[in-house]
Design a protein around this motif. Structure first.
Motif, PDB file in Angstrom:
ATOM      1  N   MET A  92       0.855  -1.189   0.000  1.00 61.95           N
ATOM      2  CA  MET A  92       0.000   0.000   0.000  1.00 61.95           C
ATOM      3  C   MET A  92       0.892   1.241   0.000  1.00 61.95           C
ATOM      4  O   MET A  92       1.978   1.235   0.575  1.00 61.95           O
ATOM      5  CB  MET A  92      -0.899  -0.013   1.243  1.00 61.95           C
ATOM      6  N   TRP A  93       0.449   2.305  -0.632  1.00 64.83           N
ATOM      7  CA  TRP A  93       1.229   3.537  -0.627  1.00 64.83           C
ATOM      8  C   TRP A  93       1.348   4.094   0.792  1.00 64.83           C
ATOM      9  O   TRP A  93       0.433   3.962   1.625  1.00 64.83           O
ATOM     10  CB  TRP A  93       0.609   4.582  -1.529  1.00 64.83           C
ATOM     11  N   HIS A  94       2.464   4.751   1.069  1.00 64.00           N
ATOM     12  CA  HIS A  94       2.843   5.168   2.414  1.00 64.00           C
ATOM     13  C   HIS A  94       1.850   6.134   3.053  1.00 64.00           C
ATOM     14  O   HIS A  94       1.678   6.144   4.277  1.00 64.00           O
ATOM     15  CB  HIS A  94       4.244   5.809   2.362  1.00 64.00           C
ATOM     16  N   GLY A  95       1.180   6.932   2.270  1.00 59.81           N
ATOM     17  CA  GLY A  95       0.257   7.919   2.813  1.00 59.81           C
ATOM     18  C   GLY A  95      -0.919   7.337   3.575  1.00 59.81           C
ATOM     19  O   GLY A  95      -1.574   8.037   4.347  1.00 59.81           O
ATOM     20  N   LEU A 142      -1.154  -0.184  -7.721  1.00 61.83           N
ATOM     21  CA  LEU A 142      -1.323   0.503  -6.447  1.00 61.83           C
ATOM     22  C   LEU A 142      -2.035   1.842  -6.615  1.00 61.83           C
ATOM     23  O   LEU A 142      -2.896   2.219  -5.815  1.00 61.83           O
ATOM     24  CB  LEU A 142       0.044   0.731  -5.794  1.00 61.83           C
ATOM     25  N   THR A 143      -1.675   2.557  -7.663  1.00 58.51           N
ATOM     26  CA  THR A 143      -2.309   3.848  -7.922  1.00 58.51           C
ATOM     27  C   THR A 143      -3.770   3.655  -8.304  1.00 58.51           C
ATOM     28  O   THR A 143      -4.640   4.426  -7.894  1.00 58.51           O
ATOM     29  CB  THR A 143      -1.552   4.592  -9.028  1.00 58.51           C
ATOM     30  N   ALA A 144      -4.059   2.595  -9.056  1.00 58.04           N
ATOM     31  CA  ALA A 144      -5.437   2.337  -9.485  1.00 58.04           C
ATOM     32  C   ALA A 144      -6.340   1.994  -8.300  1.00 58.04           C
ATOM     33  O   ALA A 144      -7.465   2.512  -8.189  1.00 58.04           O
ATOM     34  CB  ALA A 144      -5.467   1.211 -10.516  1.00 58.04           C
ATOM     35  N   ILE A 154      -5.409  11.334  -4.676  1.00 59.83           N
ATOM     36  CA  ILE A 154      -4.076  11.892  -4.481  1.00 59.83           C
ATOM     37  C   ILE A 154      -3.213  11.505  -5.679  1.00 59.83           C
ATOM     38  O   ILE A 154      -3.242  10.371  -6.141  1.00 59.83           O
ATOM     39  CB  ILE A 154      -3.438  11.349  -3.187  1.00 59.83           C
ATOM     40  N   GLU A 155      -2.437  12.447  -6.180  1.00 58.49           N
ATOM     41  CA  GLU A 155      -1.593  12.194  -7.336  1.00 58.49           C
ATOM     42  C   GLU A 155      -0.156  11.905  -6.909  1.00 58.49           C
ATOM     43  O   GLU A 155       0.286  12.283  -5.817  1.00 58.49           O
ATOM     44  CB  GLU A 155      -1.614  13.389  -8.294  1.00 58.49           C
TER      45      GLU A 155
END
Length: 223
Positions: free
Chosen positions: A52-55, A204-206, A220-221
Motif C-alpha cells: 500500500m502507498w505510504h500515505g 497501487l495507484t489504481a 491523491i496524485e
C-alpha cells in the motif's frame, strides 16, 4: 527555525513515543467503532505481501482480517516507531528496516515469517518517497519469499490530509471507509524488474484511486 536538540531527544525517546501511542490507538478505536466500512475480503488466501502507498500507512489496523498476525515492515524513524507501537496494540507485529538501513536483517525476518504462513506488509514508496513510486526492494522480497504481492488501498470519507511528502491521511470519526484490492502480482526469478515495477505502481495507484473515488474524495496524485 530548526527544532532544538533537546526537543528532538524527547521526540525520539521511548517514553514519549509510548505515551503518545496509547491516545492515538484509542482515537483509532473510536474511528473504527463509528465507521461504516466497505471492506471486501482479499481476493486470494494468504500468505501474501500486502502493498500500500505510504500515505495510508497509519490506517493499517483497519485492514487486518487474517487469522495469523500481520508482519509489517516499518522504518526505524521516529514516526515509524510510533506507528509500530500503535500497530502492536492492534495485534500487528512489526519488523524494523528500510531500503537504506537494516534492510537485509529485516528481509531475513520477513522471509521466516512468510515461511510460517504470515501475511507481510510493505509500503513500496516508503519511508522517504518519492510519493507513489515503487522502490524495487518489494520485488526482491517477493522473489525471495515466493509470495505474491497484493495491492491494496484504504480511503476515509472524512480525514485530515497532512502536507507531508506522502500526503498522510488521518481519518475522522463517523466516516465511510473504503478498502479496495488489486490482483496479485508474482515476481519470478527471471521477471523483468522494470516491467513488474511499472505494473505494481500502476496497480497501487489504481486501487487507491478507486478507494478515494468511492469514498467521495479527490484522488491523491503521484509526486
Amino acid at each position: 527555525m530548526a527544532t532544538p536538540a533537546f526537543i528532538k531527544r524527547i521526540l525520539r525517546s521511548d517514553a514519549f513515543q509510548t505515551s503518545i501511542s496509547y491516545p492515538l490507538a484509542a482515537y483509532f478505536q473510536i474511528v473504527t467503532w463509528t465507521a461504516k466500512f466497505d471492506r471486501p475480503r482479499p481476493p486470494v488466501p494468504g500468505p501474501y505481501i500486502m502493498a500500500m502507498w505510504h500515505g495510508r500507512l497509519i490506517m493499517l489496523p483497519m485492514l487486518c482480517m487474517e487469522d495469523k498476525a500481520l508482519k509489517a515492515l516499518i522504518s526505524g524513524h521516529r514516526d515509524g516507531r510510533i506507528i509500530s507501537k500503535i500497530g502492536a496494540i492492534f495485534g500487528i507485529q512489526t519488523v524494523t528496516g528500510s531500503s537504506s538501513k537494516g534492510g537485509m536483517r529485516a528481509v531475513r525476518e520477513l522471509m521466516r515469517f512468510g515461511r510460517d504462513g504470515h501475511c507481510l506488509f510493505v509500503t513500496p514508496d516508503g519511508p522517504r518517497g518519492p510519493r507513489m513510486h515503487v522502490n524495487e526492494g518489494v520485488l526482491d522480497l517477493a522473489r525471495l519469499t515466493g509470495l505474491p504481492i497484493l495491492p491494496v488501498s484504504i480511503s476515509p470519507q472524512r480525514a485530515v490530509v497532512f502536507k507531508s511528502w506522502d500526503r498522510l491521511f488521518l481519518p475522522k470519526p463517523f466516516s465511510k471507509i473504503v478498502v479496495r484490492w488489486g490482483a496479485p502480482i508474482t515476481v519470478d526469478a527471471d521477471a523483468d524488474r522494470a516491467v513488474i515495477s511499472q505494473q505494481l505502481e500502476a496497480a497501487l495507484t489504481a486501487v487507491q484511486r478507486d478507494a478515494d473515488t468511492l469514498a467521495g474524495r479527490a484522488p491523491i496524485e503521484a509526486a
